[in-house]
Write an enzyme that holds these catalytic residues in place. Sequence first.
Site, mmCIF file in Angstrom:
data_model
loop_
_atom_site.group_PDB
_atom_site.id
_atom_site.type_symbol
_atom_site.label_atom_id
_atom_site.label_comp_id
_atom_site.label_asym_id
_atom_site.label_seq_id
_atom_site.Cartn_x
_atom_site.Cartn_y
_atom_site.Cartn_z
ATOM 1 N N THR A 42 0.832 -1.198 0.000
ATOM 2 C CA THR A 42 0.000 0.000 0.000
ATOM 3 C C THR A 42 0.870 1.253 0.000
ATOM 4 O O THR A 42 2.032 1.230 0.384
ATOM 5 C CB THR A 42 -0.936 0.024 1.221
ATOM 6 O OG1 THR A 42 -0.162 0.072 2.425
ATOM 7 C CG2 THR A 42 -1.836 -1.200 1.235
ATOM 8 N N GLY A 43 0.273 2.347 -0.457
ATOM 9 C CA GLY A 43 0.985 3.622 -0.475
ATOM 10 C C GLY A 43 2.175 3.622 -1.413
ATOM 11 O O GLY A 43 3.267 4.068 -1.051
ATOM 12 N N TYR B 268 -0.757 12.404 13.176
ATOM 13 C CA TYR B 268 0.061 11.437 12.459
ATOM 14 C C TYR B 268 0.860 10.578 13.430
ATOM 15 O O TYR B 268 0.851 9.338 13.349
ATOM 16 C CB TYR B 268 1.002 12.173 11.506
ATOM 17 C CG TYR B 268 2.071 11.310 10.891
ATOM 18 C CD1 TYR B 268 1.781 10.467 9.823
ATOM 19 C CD2 TYR B 268 3.375 11.332 11.374
ATOM 20 C CE1 TYR B 268 2.760 9.669 9.255
ATOM 21 C CE2 TYR B 268 4.364 10.538 10.813
ATOM 22 C CZ TYR B 268 4.050 9.705 9.749
ATOM 23 O OH TYR B 268 5.023 8.914 9.203
ATOM 24 N N ILE C 143 8.823 5.466 -0.300
ATOM 25 C CA ILE C 143 9.247 4.192 0.264
ATOM 26 C C ILE C 143 8.431 3.050 -0.335
ATOM 27 O O ILE C 143 8.963 1.973 -0.618
ATOM 28 C CB ILE C 143 9.120 4.217 1.794
ATOM 29 C CG1 ILE C 143 10.120 5.224 2.382
ATOM 30 C CG2 ILE C 143 9.378 2.830 2.386
ATOM 31 C CD1 ILE C 143 9.975 5.440 3.877
ATOM 32 N N GLY C 144 7.122 3.262 -0.542
ATOM 33 C CA GLY C 144 6.290 2.205 -1.093
ATOM 34 C C GLY C 144 6.756 1.742 -2.457
ATOM 35 O O GLY C 144 6.805 0.531 -2.731
ATOM 36 N N SER D 55 6.538 5.241 12.624
ATOM 37 C CA SER D 55 7.394 6.415 12.466
ATOM 38 C C SER D 55 8.315 6.486 13.678
ATOM 39 O O SER D 55 8.380 5.550 14.466
ATOM 40 C CB SER D 55 6.525 7.670 12.326
ATOM 41 O OG SER D 55 7.270 8.765 11.873
#
Length: 267
Positions: free
Chosen positions: A23-24, A178, A31-32, A165
């Site tokens: 995903t993403g 976030y 990064i994805g 993160s």
Amino acid sequence: MSVDNSGTVSPVPPLTGRVALVTGASRKAGIGAAIARRLVADGASVLLHGWDAHDEAQPWGADGLRSVAMELATDGGRVATAAADLSDPAAPRTLVESALDQFGRLDILVANHARSVPWGPLRDVTAAEIDLSYAVNTRATLLLVKEFAVVRGDAPDGRVVLLTSGQGQGPMPLEIPYASSKAALAGMTPSLAAALAPNATVNCVNPGPTDTGWASEEIKQKVTAPFGRWGQPDDAAKLIAWLVGPEAGWVTGQVISSDGGWGLTRP
């Protein structure tokens, strides 16, 4: 092992025959996309997920999910795409079903997606943004893992990787929605690992400060690591490729930082 027409013996890529959902993965510098490139290079078929509308609303803009897929396909990768707004609670099931429709199976889940908004102080945080951050970053990830578990059943050797993160290594006061929604992923990793054992491993990766095109030079200068550089998307992708590969079957329930020692520099 395989032998080509010249008689040269070469190893079979470690993920040959495996299918991954990443995903993403809609930004070439992200990064994805780096994860998808590495998994394709290791022999996996990959379903790329993205939501271009999110990227288009960010300062760094969007490349487009199809653009990333075309790049990988040009390099010989077996890839497909699925756009989905992960704030929709039905999206995780749709994505998992898309992987089955495209490739007939699903062995690997990499939940790389994230909702990230421009930085702002706590006094400006709204209930709507908190809810949306948790819906995308936390709820959707948990539902993806659930749907992965449902379709896998008792099949062995499944692999799940979540991305968190650096909130556990230092404060992030300008990114409260976030940071808190990403912290939940690290917190849930041991429980998910126990829930999926012994049929799948579940691990969580913190890539640390990574140069994906979002940070200004001023931010890069302020945030330094012992190695003197920011991470590159490939740095996290290499670790994740190992975690989803055959050699990492005994590693589960772990939160691993791939950050060049950045956490060591935090107060």
